[in-house]
Enzyme design. Structure first.
Site, PDB file in Angstrom:
ATOM      1  N   ARG A   1      43.465  31.644  46.059  1.00 30.77           N
ATOM      2  CA  ARG A   1      43.055  30.765  44.958  1.00 30.77           C
ATOM      3  C   ARG A   1      43.073  29.325  45.447  1.00 30.77           C
ATOM      4  NH1 ARG A   1      41.021  34.320  42.653  1.00 30.77           N
ATOM      5  NH2 ARG A   1      41.476  35.161  40.598  1.00 30.77           N
TER       6      ARG A   1
ATOM      7  N   HIS B   1      33.712  31.025  46.394  1.00 31.28           N
ATOM      8  CA  HIS B   1      34.558  32.022  45.707  1.00 31.28           C
ATOM      9  C   HIS B   1      33.815  33.364  45.649  1.00 31.28           C
ATOM     10  CE1 HIS B   1      37.964  32.651  42.581  1.00 31.28           C
ATOM     11  NE2 HIS B   1      37.596  33.825  43.106  1.00 31.28           N
TER      12      HIS B   1
HETATM   13  P1  NDP Z   1      48.921  41.774  44.904  1.00 31.20           P
HETATM   14  O1  NDP Z   1      49.697  41.432  43.676  1.00 31.20           O
HETATM   15  O2  NDP Z   1      48.729  43.205  45.226  1.00 31.20           O
HETATM   16  O3  NDP Z   1      49.581  41.067  46.172  1.00 31.20           O
HETATM   17  C1  NDP Z   1      50.059  39.758  46.121  1.00 31.20           C
HETATM   18  C2  NDP Z   1      50.931  39.511  47.327  1.00 31.20           C
HETATM   19  O4  NDP Z   1      51.395  38.158  47.276  1.00 31.20           O
HETATM   20  C3  NDP Z   1      52.169  40.402  47.374  1.00 31.20           C
HETATM   21  O5  NDP Z   1      52.489  40.749  48.681  1.00 31.20           O
HETATM   22  C4  NDP Z   1      53.247  39.483  46.804  1.00 31.20           C
HETATM   23  O6  NDP Z   1      54.573  39.793  47.214  1.00 31.20           O
HETATM   24  C5  NDP Z   1      52.811  38.164  47.389  1.00 31.20           C
HETATM   25  N1  NDP Z   1      53.409  37.050  46.651  1.00 31.20           N
HETATM   26  C6  NDP Z   1      53.278  36.731  45.350  1.00 31.20           C
HETATM   27  N2  NDP Z   1      54.026  35.661  45.031  1.00 31.20           N
HETATM   28  C7  NDP Z   1      54.646  35.298  46.176  1.00 31.20           C
HETATM   29  C8  NDP Z   1      55.576  34.286  46.503  1.00 31.20           C
HETATM   30  N3  NDP Z   1      56.029  33.416  45.581  1.00 31.20           N
HETATM   31  N4  NDP Z   1      56.034  34.210  47.769  1.00 31.20           N
HETATM   32  C9  NDP Z   1      55.605  35.091  48.711  1.00 31.20           C
HETATM   33  N5  NDP Z   1      54.721  36.082  48.459  1.00 31.20           N
HETATM   34  C10 NDP Z   1      54.262  36.173  47.211  1.00 31.20           C
HETATM   35  O7  NDP Z   1      47.519  41.041  44.746  1.00 31.20           O
HETATM   36  P2  NDP Z   1      46.126  41.414  45.442  1.00 31.20           P
HETATM   37  O8  NDP Z   1      46.366  41.663  46.874  1.00 31.20           O
HETATM   38  O9  NDP Z   1      45.433  42.452  44.666  1.00 31.20           O
HETATM   39  O10 NDP Z   1      45.312  40.044  45.231  1.00 31.20           O
HETATM   40  C11 NDP Z   1      45.808  38.834  45.752  1.00 31.20           C
HETATM   41  C12 NDP Z   1      45.020  37.650  45.219  1.00 31.20           C
HETATM   42  O11 NDP Z   1      43.739  37.599  45.843  1.00 31.20           O
HETATM   43  C13 NDP Z   1      44.676  37.658  43.740  1.00 31.20           C
HETATM   44  O12 NDP Z   1      45.781  37.266  42.953  1.00 31.20           O
HETATM   45  C14 NDP Z   1      43.533  36.670  43.665  1.00 31.20           C
HETATM   46  O13 NDP Z   1      44.046  35.371  43.437  1.00 31.20           O
HETATM   47  C15 NDP Z   1      42.912  36.749  45.051  1.00 31.20           C
HETATM   48  N6  NDP Z   1      41.562  37.301  45.010  1.00 31.20           N
HETATM   49  C16 NDP Z   1      40.526  36.505  45.430  1.00 31.20           C
HETATM   50  C17 NDP Z   1      39.245  36.989  45.450  1.00 31.20           C
HETATM   51  C18 NDP Z   1      38.133  36.169  45.972  1.00 31.20           C
HETATM   52  O14 NDP Z   1      36.964  36.568  45.858  1.00 31.20           O
HETATM   53  N7  NDP Z   1      38.393  35.035  46.588  1.00 31.20           N
HETATM   54  C19 NDP Z   1      38.935  38.357  45.009  1.00 31.20           C
HETATM   55  C20 NDP Z   1      40.082  39.113  44.619  1.00 31.20           C
HETATM   56  C21 NDP Z   1      41.353  38.580  44.604  1.00 31.20           C
HETATM   57  P3  NDP Z   1      55.263  41.182  46.783  1.00 31.20           P
HETATM   58  O15 NDP Z   1      54.584  42.238  47.628  1.00 31.20           O
HETATM   59  O16 NDP Z   1      56.676  40.987  47.138  1.00 31.20           O
HETATM   60  O17 NDP Z   1      55.001  41.361  45.331  1.00 31.20           O
HETATM   61  C1  OXD Z   2      39.515  38.088  41.592  1.00 27.26           C
HETATM   62  C2  OXD Z   2      38.488  37.134  42.017  1.00 27.26           C
HETATM   63  O1  OXD Z   2      40.629  37.672  41.262  1.00 27.26           O
HETATM   64  O2  OXD Z   2      37.315  37.520  42.139  1.00 27.26           O
HETATM   65  O3  OXD Z   2      39.234  39.293  41.585  1.00 27.26           O
HETATM   66  O4  OXD Z   2      38.799  35.972  42.280  1.00 27.26           O
END
Ligand code: NDP
Ligand code: OXD
Length: 311
Positions: A226, A274
């Site tokens: 993000r 994005h």
């Molecule tokens: P998940 O919830 O499966 O994974 C998030 C990861 O981030 C986990 O490993 C989590 O740790 C870690 N995390 C969260 N908070 C912290 C913190 N404070 N410190 C350290 N690690 C942290 O999410 P997804 O993998 O499904 O998606 C991740 C992000 O990708 C979405 O939230 C979205 O913002 C972004 N995204 C962007 C897209 C784009 O087109 N650019 C498309 C889709 C998603 P833990 O394993 O311990 O919970």
């Molecule tokens: C998502 C994105 O969060 O597209 O899936 O950003």
């Protein structure tokens, strides 16, 4: 169901929901306010306050994996929030990550510049096995990208909030694990959610923790998580001072990226709008509908968001 999708064409979502569940009436925002028949809200950047007006709302479905857009609503009703976890989305993100990591490994930017100048000449070619890719946020998306990068020969590490284990991947967690994680990665891929804890995490302090010498000439950052995770002023400063070798950015503090942002024309920055992993309604609408059917059959909802953690 209420379809409250803004900043994204809602028509194609409506079409797919109607195609796969013609029996389910769909009310499309801006209609629906206060409607007691609405049980489900399918949302992207819904208007703040809207969902609180629905007395019989049972579940909120985000059409993205990220849910920071849902939490922007201070009056969010206390019902379960379901996010997208789907092979279709995961594969698209892994494609983007592998594309960018390979482009940096194989010096895509330098060769494109050479082609423009009709310059024939081979550049040094480090092997994938010499490069450590650190995945910052190794959740659903990060884990799949890790597997694909390892198949190409890269060394992979990961950073998460809680302690975890994954075959072949060295994992770090929490603030205490951050310096070692950053100090050992040649390329850092950010796939974190935007929460109160992660906002602005890509800042001068974090960039200063990144490795200095790498086989690529310096550390590389790829952010597809993000835009709110990054402090763009600090990123530009790190690029201009050669602290950071290059960056691939898919997300920005302000989206669309303003025309006057220096990131658009920075020679070390690759910009995508994005678009790293698009939510495809053809793949995702049937999964959302299946969850509604399961919920009505008394089965538990999957891919629930943890409200306290914010993701
Ligand atoms: P998940 O919830 O499966 O994974 C998030 C990861 O981030 C986990 O490993 C989590 O740790 C870690 N995390 C969260 N908070 C912290 C913190 N404070 N410190 C350290 N690690 C942290 O999410 P997804 O993998 O499904 O998606 C991740 C992000 O990708 C979405 O939230 C979205 O913002 C972004 N995204 C962007 C897209 C784009 O087109 N650019 C498309 C889709 C998603 P833990 O394993 O311990 O919970
Ligand atoms: C998502 C994105 O969060 O597209 O899936 O950003």
């Amino acid at each position: 169901m209420l379809l409250a999708v803004t900043g994204w064409a809602p028509g194609v979502w409506r079409e797919q929901f109607a195609l796969h569940a013609p029996q389910r009436p769909i009310i499309e925002f801006p209609e629906g306010e206060g409607n007691s028949e609405i049980r489900y809200a399918v949302v992207w950047k819904q208007r703040p306050g809207l969902l609180a007006t629905l007395p019989n709302l049972e579940v909120i479905f985000s059409i993205g994996a990220g849910v920071d857009h849902v939490f922007r609503d201070p009056g969010l009703p206390d019902v379960p929030i379901v996010r997208i976890v789907a092979d279709d989305l995961t594969l698209r993100m892994s494609e983007y990550v592998v594309w960018q990591v390979l482009d940096h490994l194989r010096q895509g930017a330098a060769y494109r510049a050479r082609q423009a100048g009709k310059i024939w000449g081979e550049l040094p070619q480090p092997a994938a096995s010499e490069i450590t890719v650190g995945i910052m946020g190794i959740g659903q998306l990060g884990k799949d990208a890790a597997v694909k990068l390892m198949a190409l020969g890269f060394r992979v590490t990961g950073w998460s909030r809680t302690e975890k284990a994954m075959d072949g991947v060295t994992l770090f967690n929490g603030r205490a694990g951050l310096p070692e994680f950053l100090g050992s990665a040649d390329i850092v891929v950010v796939l974190l959610p935007l929460t109160a804890q992660t906002r602005g995490i890509i800042n001068a302090e974090m960039l200063a923790m990144m490795k200095r010498q790498t086989p690529l000439g310096g550390p590389v950052l790829i952010n597809a998580g993000r835009g709110g995770l990054q402090v763009e002023r600090d990123l530009l400063e790190a690029l201009d001072s050669k602290r950071l070798m290059a960056a691939s950015l898919d997300v920005f503090e302000t989206e669309p990226l303003p025309a006057d942002s220096p990131l658009w024309s920075h020679p070390k920055v690759f910009v995508t709008p994005h678009a790293a992993a698009s939510s495809d309604p053809r793949a995702l609408a049937p999964l959302i509908l299946q969850q509604m059917a399961d919920h009505e059959a008394g089965k538990p909802l999957c891919n629930l968001v943890d409200r306290d953690a914010g993701y």
